[in-house]
Enzyme design. Structure first.
Site, PDB file in Angstrom:
ATOM      1  CB  ILE A 240     -43.949  82.201  57.521  1.00 27.17           C
ATOM      2  CG1 ILE A 240     -43.346  81.485  58.744  1.00 27.17           C
ATOM      3  CG2 ILE A 240     -44.191  83.666  57.817  1.00 27.17           C
ATOM      4  CD1 ILE A 240     -41.995  82.062  59.165  1.00 27.17           C
ATOM      5  CB  SER A 241     -47.877  78.748  60.048  1.00 30.54           C
ATOM      6  OG  SER A 241     -48.319  78.029  58.927  1.00 30.54           O
TER       7      SER A 241
END
Length: 216
Positions: free
Chosen positions: A63-64
């Site tokens: 997840i960024s």
């Protein structure tokens, strides 16, 4: 149920990570204030959900960082009602942010476990009326639902997959991390205008590899 710690952590994320780093779009700030990022990370990592971190979500994917999610979203100039194709659903967090903004989101994921868990999360949060998920090779796009006003590719590759350019609507925008180095890319924003493509280049990023028929 949102704890006081999670509420304060989310507020701190918006003010210290997003606003301090130049995110000004009020709708995006509101969306990221509302979407519970801790719901999209592994249970053991929920205490880090609102930190300035890229976190693993399983299957070798991540997840960024919140600022990257906000930055990508802002670059694409979101407007309520537009149709957007997201390549790489992952855990579904970016999908939820786009849905919260009122976009009609078509999202493709190639990994069955991530596709299924993202579908369940989005349903639990009520993002079903304007999201549609598909298990497929994202580099082929979603031909039957095209054209798309916006296309967001959340994995890095050497070139923009030709099917995605074909599925971009006139006056549409496509954002993708592009680079010959599998570890580092630059954000490339493509504008389509009467069939002509123009390009803007943004900063250096590091995304997971775009895998598929037109990827690595």
């Amino acid at each position: 149920m949102l704890t006081d710690y999670q509420k304060k952590s989310r507020e701190r994320m918006v003010h210290e990570q997003l606003m301090r780093n130049g995110i000004r779009n009020r709708a995006i700030l509101h969306a990221m204030q509302k979407v519970p990022r801790h719901f999209f990370v592994q249970e053991a990592l929920t205490s880090q959900a609102y930190e300035d971190l890229t976190l693993p979500i399983g299957s070798g994917q991540t997840i960024s960082r919140p600022i990257v999610v906000a930055w990508m979203t802002e670059i694409l100039q979101p407007q309520k009602g537009l149709k957007i194709l997201e390549i790489g659903t992952g855990c579904g967090y970016q999908t939820a942010v786009l849905a919260e903004l009122g976009l009609n989101v078509f999202s493709i994921e190639r990994i069955p476990e991530l596709h299924q868990s993202a579908k369940q999360r989005l349903a639990k949060l009520g993002y079903t009326s304007n999201t549609l998920l598909k298990l497929s090779d994202g580099t082929l796009g979603w031909k039957e639902a095209a054209p798309f006003d916006r296309i967001m590719i959340t994995a890095g590759g050497p070139v923009v997959p030709p099917p995605l350019l074909e599925q971009l609507a006139d006056q549409g925008l496509l954002l993708m991390p592009i680079g010959n180095d599998r570890q580092k890319q630059n954000f490339i924003l493509l504008h389509k205008n009467n069939g002509e493509i123009t390009k803007e280049t943004f900063g250096e990023v590091s995304f997971v590899e775009l895998i598929g028929n037109h990827g690595w």
